[in-house]
Scaffold this motif. Structure first.
Motif, short mmCIF file in Angstrom:
data_model
loop_
_atom_site.label_atom_id
_atom_site.label_comp_id
_atom_site.label_asym_id
_atom_site.label_seq_id
_atom_site.Cartn_x
_atom_site.Cartn_y
_atom_site.Cartn_z
N UNK A 136 -48.14 64.67 61.79
CA UNK A 136 -48.31 65.98 60.58
C UNK A 136 -46.64 65.75 59.67
N UNK A 137 -46.13 64.96 59.53
CA UNK A 137 -45.20 64.19 58.57
C UNK A 137 -46.24 63.40 57.96
N UNK A 138 -47.22 62.29 58.65
CA UNK A 138 -48.15 61.52 57.63
C UNK A 138 -48.83 62.61 56.56
N UNK A 139 -49.14 63.52 57.15
CA UNK A 139 -50.05 64.80 56.39
C UNK A 139 -48.88 65.40 55.21
N UNK A 140 -48.07 65.93 55.58
CA UNK A 140 -46.91 66.57 54.68
C UNK A 140 -46.20 66.08 53.65
N UNK A 141 -46.01 64.59 54.22
CA UNK A 141 -45.19 63.33 52.93
C UNK A 141 -45.25 62.52 53.27
N UNK A 142 -46.14 61.42 53.23
CA UNK A 142 -47.13 60.18 53.46
C UNK A 142 -46.69 59.12 54.58
N UNK A 143 -47.24 58.40 54.67
CA UNK A 143 -47.10 57.00 55.28
C UNK A 143 -45.11 56.73 55.60
N UNK A 168 -50.69 62.31 51.39
CA UNK A 168 -51.58 61.00 51.14
C UNK A 168 -52.70 61.88 50.10
N UNK A 169 -53.46 61.06 48.96
CA UNK A 169 -54.01 61.68 47.85
C UNK A 169 -55.61 61.46 48.93
N UNK A 171 -58.59 60.86 50.93
CA UNK A 171 -59.08 59.63 50.90
C UNK A 171 -58.99 58.40 50.57
N UNK A 172 -56.77 58.67 51.07
CA UNK A 172 -56.00 57.07 50.18
C UNK A 172 -55.57 56.73 51.97
N UNK A 173 -56.12 58.13 53.00
CA UNK A 173 -55.44 56.92 54.67
C UNK A 173 -56.87 55.98 54.63
N UNK A 174 -58.20 55.95 54.33
CA UNK A 174 -58.62 55.25 54.30
C UNK A 174 -58.57 54.15 54.21
N UNK A 175 -57.87 54.12 53.29
CA UNK A 175 -57.94 52.47 52.03
C UNK A 175 -56.81 51.90 53.15
N UNK A 176 -56.05 52.46 54.01
CA UNK A 176 -55.21 50.51 54.19
C UNK A 176 -55.23 51.18 56.37
N UNK A 177 -55.10 50.11 56.84
CA UNK A 177 -54.98 49.86 58.57
C UNK A 177 -54.00 50.67 59.11
N UNK A 178 -52.77 51.59 57.95
CA UNK A 178 -52.11 52.17 58.99
C UNK A 178 -52.35 53.40 58.94
N UNK A 179 -52.97 53.69 57.67
CA UNK A 179 -53.42 54.79 56.73
C UNK A 179 -54.76 55.75 57.85
N UNK A 180 -55.30 54.36 58.70
CA UNK A 180 -56.69 55.12 59.52
C UNK A 180 -55.34 54.77 60.80
N UNK A 181 -54.87 54.35 61.29
CA UNK A 181 -54.09 54.84 62.16
C UNK A 181 -53.19 55.93 62.61
N UNK A 183 -54.29 58.57 60.81
CA UNK A 183 -55.06 59.45 60.80
C UNK A 183 -56.16 59.56 61.88
N UNK A 184 -56.57 58.80 62.51
CA UNK A 184 -57.50 59.29 62.76
C UNK A 184 -58.03 58.44 64.40
#
Length: 266
Positions: A136-143, A168-169, A171-181, A183-184
């Protein structure tokens, strides 16, 4: 995804390495180079993030899909009649546990370093809720906000409030391994329930970093060792000791893999 992505170096018995996080092997070169003197090191990239797929769509990940991919990699690289060593850390430690539970006949010794199998803990509901808060923190306030919430949870600290940052903007979650982790991978993997019956009496060693003493994933690894009858070994550094202390970590991993499973060392 049907393609398998992996790299091979060195010679000797097969050692399958599954990187943690979203499976991107970044930062592991120092470890694999030192292990390649003794093993044929096969580094599996489950999502192909280091093989041109970073930024492409990724669905919610399943532990079973990673372990099945690892099994298929072994089918390609393992000589007939031989079994493999396996090392997985963090989320990959969970995949390694699932691989061992499903295909013990293919594996010689598995070392799972700080796998976040919080479902085995007495306070599983609280820890599961913590990872939801990280998401939830990632979705609302970023990495950065998500990383701070996770660090507090792993260390047993109260999180700072309020959470500050920008979401995150698209599609931004898919541009870094940490974002993929975040989010997915994180939520589904930390909800995984290991097959303790299948893992008992298996060639398994649980590991945790010395610097992680008193923290969530040190406790999780130690309890998993107790529940499965596996060994428990402390490694240099903390959760990312393989990246921060590659030479010392490789030495400890080599000693552990070649030791009879079930022995405990600190």
């Amino acid at each position: 995804m049907t393609d398998l992505h992996y790299d091979v170096c060195g010679s000797g018995p097969v050692l399958l390495i599954i990187p943690g996080g979203a499976g991107h092997p970044m930062g592991l070169d120092g470890l694999t180079e030192r292990l390649a003197d003794r093993f044929t090191v096969v580094t599996y990239d489950p999502l192909g993030l280091a093989h041109g797929r970073l930024g492409l769509p990724v669905e919610e990940q399943r532990v079973e899909a990673w372990s099945e991919g690892a099994r298929r990699v072994l089918d390609e690289v393992l000589p007939d009649g031989e079994s493999a060593y396996v090392f997985g850390s963090s989320s990959a430690g969970i995949a390694a546990l699932d691989l061992l539970a499903r295909h013990p006949e293919r594996l010689r010794h598995v070392v799972a370093h700080e796998p976040p199998v919080v479902e085995v803990l007495p306070d599983a509901a609280r820890q599961r809720a913590m990872f939801v808060e990280v998401y939830d923190a990632y979705r609302t306030a970023g990495m950065q906000a998500a990383g701070a919430r996770m660090a507090a949870g792993l260390e047993g600290r109260s999180p700072k409030t309020p959470v500050e940052g920008q979401p995150p903007a698209p599609g931004e979650e898919l541009t870094s391994p940490m974002g993929v982790f975040l989010a997915r991978v994180m939520r589904s993997f930390t909800a995984y329930v290991p097959d303790l019956t299948a893992l008992r009496s298996s060639p398994l060693t649980l590991a945790a970093g010395r610097d992680s003493r008193g923290q969530l994933l040190h406790r999780t690894a130690a309890l998993m060792a107790e529940l499965t009858g596996g060994g428990f070994v402390e490694f240099p550094g903390g959760h990312i000791g393989a990246v921060q202390h590659p030479e010392e970590f490789a030495t400890r991993l080599l000693e552990t893999l070649l030791r009879t499973p079930g022995r405990t060392a600190r």
